[in-house]
Write a protein that holds these residues in place. Structure first.
Motif, PDB file in Angstrom:
ATOM      1  N   THR A 147       0.676  -1.127  -0.046  1.00 41.40           N
ATOM      2  CA  THR A 147       0.010  -0.048   0.061  1.00 41.40           C
ATOM      3  C   THR A 147       0.865   1.220   0.056  1.00 41.40           C
ATOM      4  N   CYS A 148       0.712   2.185  -1.020  1.00 45.05           N
ATOM      5  CA  CYS A 148       1.248   3.545  -1.004  1.00 45.05           C
ATOM      6  C   CYS A 148       1.066   4.220   0.162  1.00 45.05           C
ATOM      7  N   PRO A 149       2.153   4.675   1.041  1.00 44.19           N
ATOM      8  CA  PRO A 149       2.072   5.457   2.146  1.00 44.19           C
ATOM      9  C   PRO A 149       1.523   6.812   1.954  1.00 44.19           C
ATOM     10  N   VAL A 150       1.562   7.085   0.467  1.00 43.33           N
ATOM     11  CA  VAL A 150       1.001   8.787   0.125  1.00 43.33           C
ATOM     12  C   VAL A 150      -0.662   8.743   0.029  1.00 43.33           C
ATOM     13  N   CYS A 151      -0.898   7.758  -0.792  1.00 43.66           N
ATOM     14  CA  CYS A 151      -2.321   7.706  -1.495  1.00 43.66           C
ATOM     15  C   CYS A 151      -3.077   6.776  -1.152  1.00 43.66           C
ATOM     16  N   GLY A 152      -2.444   5.612  -0.386  1.00 45.04           N
ATOM     17  CA  GLY A 152      -3.504   4.674   0.069  1.00 45.04           C
ATOM     18  C   GLY A 152      -3.541   3.541  -0.992  1.00 45.04           C
ATOM     19  N   TYR A 153      -2.990   3.753  -2.211  1.00 44.70           N
ATOM     20  CA  TYR A 153      -3.253   2.756  -3.268  1.00 44.70           C
ATOM     21  C   TYR A 153      -2.555   1.461  -3.013  1.00 44.70           C
ATOM     22  N   GLU A 154      -3.396   0.531  -3.193  1.00 43.21           N
ATOM     23  CA  GLU A 154      -2.991  -0.961  -2.759  1.00 43.21           C
ATOM     24  C   GLU A 154      -1.995  -1.466  -3.324  1.00 43.21           C
ATOM     25  N   GLN A 160       7.764   2.864  -6.874  1.00 44.42           N
ATOM     26  CA  GLN A 160       6.900   4.057  -7.314  1.00 44.42           C
ATOM     27  C   GLN A 160       5.520   3.489  -7.474  1.00 44.42           C
ATOM     28  N   CYS A 161       4.501   4.465  -6.890  1.00 43.27           N
ATOM     29  CA  CYS A 161       3.329   4.208  -6.846  1.00 43.27           C
ATOM     30  C   CYS A 161       2.654   4.889  -8.242  1.00 43.27           C
ATOM     31  N   GLU A 162       2.054   3.899  -8.942  1.00 42.39           N
ATOM     32  CA  GLU A 162       1.535   4.399 -10.291  1.00 42.39           C
ATOM     33  C   GLU A 162       0.207   5.306 -10.261  1.00 42.39           C
ATOM     34  N   ASN A 163      -0.225   5.046  -9.030  1.00 42.13           N
ATOM     35  CA  ASN A 163      -1.476   5.917  -8.785  1.00 42.13           C
ATOM     36  C   ASN A 163      -1.300   7.256  -8.663  1.00 42.13           C
ATOM     37  N   CYS A 164      -0.458   7.811  -7.633  1.00 41.83           N
ATOM     38  CA  CYS A 164      -0.397   9.006  -7.332  1.00 41.83           C
ATOM     39  C   CYS A 164       1.243   9.423  -7.876  1.00 41.83           C
ATOM     40  N   GLY A 165       2.076   8.538  -8.574  1.00 41.84           N
ATOM     41  CA  GLY A 165       3.440   9.005  -9.076  1.00 41.84           C
ATOM     42  C   GLY A 165       4.371   9.106  -7.994  1.00 41.84           C
TER      43      GLY A 165
HETATM   44 ZN   LIG Z   1       0.390   6.903  -4.162  1.00 40.48          ZN
END
Ligand SMILES: [Zn+2]
Length: 689
Positions: A147-154, A160-165
């Motif tokens: 889970t992305c610590p920035v946006c919560g995308y799982e 890298q988180c592809e959801n929030c970049g």
């Molecule tokens: Zn994210």
């Protein structure tokens, strides 16, 4: 862009991973804008090199190889060839399309690493990293999700988180999971070389925040300034992997360069190969030259998921090295969506470019045009097949193609295909001539400022002006009474047509070529000629006209939409999950009256291919419910089924009938629907809580 042209341009477009084919999202993100820009620069006789290639390292390649049960080498050979060929067929005019698996690239990356190492730039550090005990392997980057610590995308990756970049380290992830075993990894000690981005932060702030303010696109500048505000951390430039560029230091077996260290260096090695092939010197295209002021303008075209690597990490590396020019512009685009959803390789929700080129022969420019009009330059945008059809039929065919075709057909009809001479000019002619001289600058200015949507709309307006001029002057009426006047009108229309053949080239290179052949104009031309009001001389003989653009019929578009919906999801990579909704309190939930009901009757709604009209028994009463499930179920299958229902949803009228409740369905990842129902028969009206 500055008022003065530099000595030369080095233009790069993101290196696609050679682990899959290209789709329209890739094209709209980086390659089409880069190609338009470069084609324009070439027309203005700039010294420009357009660099691309396959990124053949990194975990994504290894995962794909594992999935297809073949070696990483076989994967990169397959997709490098496919993508290189696809770019060529779509007219993306790279000067060099190289690959990072070539020895020249390994050497170049290792030289970079060693130079930085010798300068003492790296921090060597032992740390605990995630390790998969079942596979005896450290889990770099994409081998790990959580889970992305920035946006919560799982399903964020370890890098890298592809959801929030956000750019991440594997240890940042919440609930980390190994892609290999699916298990929670353990921490194990290993040594790596870190680039001290925190040390470069003051320099980056000056170069980027002060230097690029107001010059870079707000979406790019905004992301960079957010990262700098958050504070940069040292970042490992090596990995424990068995695929990639070897770390060029003793006792480093099993360690490779981080793919985002070597990939941008791929632009440099690609330029080296191009220079070797063409007897040129690569260095001026990359290194600062003595006695030259604004010598080389480096421009990186990328998608927004690559901003951190091109605006923070790569410039830091170039700066630390010391001899290189820094990017002047990084005109990154946002994302393109498709028919209301995010493009997804894993779910096969995409328009694959090589398939388009196979199925729409001769319609390369129709797709280039449509994508150019919807480029996600400042925010996400959307491709739909209906819009593609409308752009093609209502703009390319009805405006641009129509103007050119009418001009050429009339010239052949009245003057045997010879350019007539102009006579006395009227006010309306003077107006058109003055537009010819100013319009190209408008288009050029938009291109130079990376506003390609605006540029292509100016191009279409130019053709609109031609159509209006024809409609206002009506040469087909005048031909009976005033041949001299018709000569002037068609002369002007032919100049416009010739000018268009130059102006179209960056956007619609295939049609521009066909048009130049039709009007018997040699290739290549120069951008300045687009302002020439006498580009075609009187007596110049034209070739017979052919239609530049053809209509796209409804059934073609329907087939593509069908195809999109029929695709079988390849559950290959981590699926993109819909993020959970925000918490609610019990009172929110308890407002819903959920009950078991039985479907008594079911019939299709007239004039709707989505809705079924159902009669249900909810224990308390019998009522009518409209449900958008006609594409998934036949009415007769439903009778007698027990289902879950929201019975207190406010009634809603659809197509003249009131729907009194909602039946609960679950949507599978492929978009198919299933009923939510009790595990065994219960009385109608049973309350669900
Ligand atoms: Zn994210």
């Amino acid at each position: 862009m500055s008022d003065k042209n530099p000595k030369r341009y080095t233009v790069t477009a993101a290196l696609p991973y050679a682990n899959g084919p290209l789709h329209i999202g890739h094209i709209a993100g980086a390659y089409l804008p880069a190609d338009i820009y470069v084609r324009y620069l070439r027309l203005t006789h700039q010294d420009v090199v357009f660099i691309g290639g396959s990124d053949e390292h990194g975990v994504a390649i290894m995962l794909r190889a594992k999935l297809e049960g073949i070696s990483p080498q076989e994967i990169i050979d397959k997709y490098h060839e496919l993508n290189k060929d696809t770019f060529e067929r779509f007219g993306i005019s790279f000067d060099m399309y190289h690959r990072t698996s070539e020895p020249i690239h390994h050497e170049t990356s290792q030289e970079f690493f060693l130079k930085l190492h010798e300068q003492g730039e790296f921090i060597e550090q032992e740390s605990e990293q995630y390790y998969d005990e079942e596979f005896n392997q450290f889990l770099a980057d994409r081998y790990i999700v959580g889970t992305c610590p920035v946006c919560g995308y799982e399903n964020a990756y370890g890098d890298q988180c592809e959801n929030c970049g956000s750019s991440l380290n594997p240890t940042d992830l919440i609930n980390p999971k190994s892609i290999l075993s699916g298990k929670k990894p353990i921490l194990k000690t290993t040594k790596h070389w870190y680039l001290p981005l925190d040390k470069y932060q003051p320099w980056l702030e000056q170069w980027l925040l002060e230097g690029k303010k107001g010059k870079w696109k707000p979406n790019v500048y905004g992301q960079c300034s957010a990262w700098l505000k958050a504070g940069l951390q040292p970042r490992a430039m090596t990995r424990d992997l068995d695929w990639g560029v070897d770390v060029p230091l003793p006792h480093t077996e099993g360690k490779k360069l981080y793919v985002w260290l070597d990939a941008p260096i791929g632009y440099i090695s690609s330029t080296k190969q191009w220079a070797l092939d063409h007897g040129k010197d690569w260095e001026p295209y990359w290194k600062t030259q003595p006695n030259e002021e604004d010598n080389t303008r480096l421009v990186h075209f990328i998608g927004k998921d690559n901003i951190v690597f091109h605006c923070i990490i790569f410039p830091s590396i170039l700066h630390a090295h010391g001899e290189y020019v820094l990017p002047e512009h990084v005109p990154a685009n946002e994302f393109l969506n498709l028919e209301g959803k995010k493009l997804s390789t894993s779910r096969n929700w995409a328009v694959w470019l090589h398939e388009y080129l196979d199925e729409f022969k001769g319609k390369e420019d129709a797709l280039r045009y449509t994508l150019c009009t919807i480029l996600p330059e400042t925010k996400d945008s959307e491709f739909t097949w209906k819009d593609y059809q409308a752009r093609n039929n209502n703009e390319l065919v009805a405006i641009l193609g129509n103007f050119i075709n009418r001009t050429l057909v009339l010239t052949h009809k009245y003057f045997d295909g010879k350019v007539p001479a102009k006579g006395t000019l009227e006010t309306i002619d003077e107006q058109v001539l003055s537009k010819i001289q100013s319009w190209p600058d408008e288009i050029a200015n938009a291109i130079e400022n990376f506003r390609f949507r605006e540029a292509v709309s100016f191009l279409m307006d130019y053709a609109r002006m031609g159509n209006k001029y024809l409609a206002d002057t009506e040469p087909w009426k005048l031909i009976k009474t005033d041949v001299n006047r018709v000569q002037t009108i068609l002369n002007l229309c032919l100049q416009l047509t010739a000018n268009l053949s130059v102006l179209m080239e960056p956007f619609l290179p295939f049609s521009a070529k066909t048009l130049k052949d039709m009007i018997n104009l040699s290739d290549p031309r120069s951008w300045e000629e687009a302002k020439d009001t006498d580009i075609l001389k009187p007596g110049h003989l034209l070739n017979p006209p052919v239609l530049l653009f053809e209509k796209v019929e409804d059934n073609i578009v329907e087939e593509q939409i069908q195809k999109l919906h029929q695709v079988i999801p390849a559950a290959t990579e981590a699926q993109e999950e819909t993020p959970a909704k925000p918490d609610i309190v019990y009172e929110d939930f308890s407002k819903m009256d959920l009950r078991i009901a039985t479907i008594l009757e079911a019939e299709k709604m007239e004039k709707s291919n989505k809705l079924l009209k159902l009669k249900v028994d909810i224990g308390l009463d019998q009522r009518t419910v409209l449900s958008g499930i006609a594409q998934y179920f036949k009415p007769e299958e439903l009778i007698g089924k027990q289902v879950c229902m929201v019975v207190n949803l406010a009634p809603r009228k659809m197509m003249g009938i009131e729907s009194q409740g909602m039946i609960l369905m679950a949507e599978d990842k492929d978009g198919s629907l299933v009923f939510v129902k009790p595990e065994k028969g219960v009385s109608d009206g049973s309350i669900i809580s």
